[in-house]
Design an enzyme around this catalytic site. Sequence first.
Site, PDB file in Angstrom:
ATOM      1  N   GLU A 158       0.833  -1.210   0.000  1.00  0.00           N
ATOM      2  CA  GLU A 158       0.000   0.000   0.000  1.00  0.00           C
ATOM      3  C   GLU A 158       0.873   1.268   0.000  1.00  0.00           C
ATOM      4  O   GLU A 158       0.645   2.205   0.767  1.00  0.00           O
ATOM      5  CB  GLU A 158      -0.958  -0.007   1.194  1.00  0.00           C
ATOM      6  CG  GLU A 158      -2.060  -1.040   1.054  1.00  0.00           C
ATOM      7  CD  GLU A 158      -3.174  -0.878   2.075  1.00  0.00           C
ATOM      8  OE1 GLU A 158      -4.328  -1.125   1.717  1.00  0.00           O
ATOM      9  OE2 GLU A 158      -2.883  -0.500   3.221  1.00  0.00           O
ATOM     10  N   GLU A 234      -6.498  -7.605  -0.678  1.00  0.00           N
ATOM     11  CA  GLU A 234      -6.891  -7.481   0.723  1.00  0.00           C
ATOM     12  C   GLU A 234      -8.387  -7.215   0.747  1.00  0.00           C
ATOM     13  O   GLU A 234      -8.836  -6.075   0.662  1.00  0.00           O
ATOM     14  CB  GLU A 234      -6.135  -6.356   1.444  1.00  0.00           C
ATOM     15  CG  GLU A 234      -4.726  -6.689   1.828  1.00  0.00           C
ATOM     16  CD  GLU A 234      -4.125  -5.678   2.800  1.00  0.00           C
ATOM     17  OE1 GLU A 234      -4.898  -4.988   3.508  1.00  0.00           O
ATOM     18  OE2 GLU A 234      -2.887  -5.576   2.831  1.00  0.00           O
TER      19      GLU A 234
END
Length: 583
Positions: A158, A234
């Site tokens: 991320e 995710e």
Amino acid sequence: MPEFAIGETDFLLDGRPLKILSGALHYFRVHPDLWADRIGKARQMGLNTIETYVPWNAHSPEPGEFDLSGGLDLDRFLRMIAEAGMYAIVRPGPYICAEWANGGLPPWLFRDPEVGVRRYEPRYLAAVREYLNQVYNVVVPHQIDRGGPVLLVQIENEYGAFGNDKRYLAALTEYTREAGITVPLTTVDQPTPEMLEAGSLEGLHRTASFGSRTTERLATLRAHQPTGPLMCSEFWNGWFDHWGAHHHTTSVEESAADLDALLAAGGSVNLYMFHGGTNFGLTNGANDKGVYQPLVTSYDYDAPLDEAGNPTAKYHAFRDVIARYHKVPDSVPPPAQPAPTPTALLRDPVRLLDAPQRWGTWQTYDHLPTFDELSPIPQLVLLRTRITGDKPGVLTFGEVRDRAAVFLDGDHVGTLLREHHDRAIALPRANGELLVLVEDQGRVDYGTRIGEAKGIIDGAVLNGQSLSTWDVMPIDMALVPDLRADSAAVFGPTAGPALLRGEFDLDQPADLFLDTGLWGKGMAWINGFPLGRYWRRGPQRTLYVPSPVVRAGANEIVVLELGTMLEPDVRFVPHPLLGHTEA
């Protein structure tokens, strides 16, 4: 050997489309003797892949170390995945977030204030390269094109939420390929145009992280990854908890509907989490977006498989969704059974302030050092100095990270908490022996405060005068459970810091749930195994005890109480108590 590749619209295994149905399972949050059980239950739910992060700081607590033993045996974990007939995804970071201390980055890395954090900076990159080489020494033989289970390896984590240093991402990619990783490389970002653009490079396959609004978010991802398979790597099917808040849960029906939408769109998925596990020991992370919020010990995450490895309603709902698109095994795991409920009495207290020299070695400094100046870097430190004066005083610290209990001549004066932005405390007099017990409650794992030092920051001042000479005692938490009282004593309500121990019997090994509701704040061990932190403020009330930790017959429990213990009783309960929810 099998060939795995990214095609125009699909992942391809030997030229045939493969949908990745993955679940996150962190080997470092699960007792290694239970890995096979958790992997098997993932397969029973219909998953075909296990994903894991790799925590740099757990493997390398100090420079030059790389521990692959016991619960850190990544090689064994990957072999178990292969033995179960499943694939694997490895995400080594170096930054992992994961609500794990410091996002996985080792604190020793930042002793040099010039070292970069998640950017193209030579000292940082040199350490990262050494770390990745160690990880890939394990992973390379387990790649799918060498007969192993590993399909994908992720670059960073991320990153678009943190920065946009393309040279940094390119360096990580170069190190990964040079180390022998040949499988496709991915990145993951939240599905906003800014993050997807900042967090990846051409040649790395973009994936997204989200838990709702599936159609909209897949469209955003497709705009930035115009070819290849769509993947939510995710899929947030739950959330984490921090001390002083509520226990987070998500709707089974809504999560199942979002998963259905993702699979109906032809997407691949990694459930975050399939099984959360536990922040054993002192490994929890923290958030600080203006208010410091340390994470609890449980990483149950309201996942399909709960903290103790039992299927939940979400497990069965997700299995039903998967079965609409893919064949699932015929068998399902049995439901949870009530855990044994032995009892014991804590006794034989060892008080820290009565004989501090038993707990460690004093070191003298001409300034007040941070934890990060000490080696190895501790998580609990006792500070001592003498003060002289003829009137009451105000003791002021630059900053407290994260909890400082202040004592004057052995009497508790008060406790300062970082989350309250406490910095100063009134002393009844300005003379005597001043002791301060400072606790690192968890390093920030997300945002700009990653890598910050712990302890007392920028020294201490009493009535305007700097306190410059300090005795410092780092407390080695691994040795604490071995401290024993000089004489036996039955104990009632107590104020810490004090170590107490007890003994309980079991007919046979079993998972247990230790009820800490009548204790204050501290840590617990069973048979030397560090269960983690407890805190009366909640929401978490029980500590999970994995069955491999206990044995038939006598078992020893040791508790370090830092606050006030109302009753020295050891109670186990049949089911976990993770606290109240918003509902």
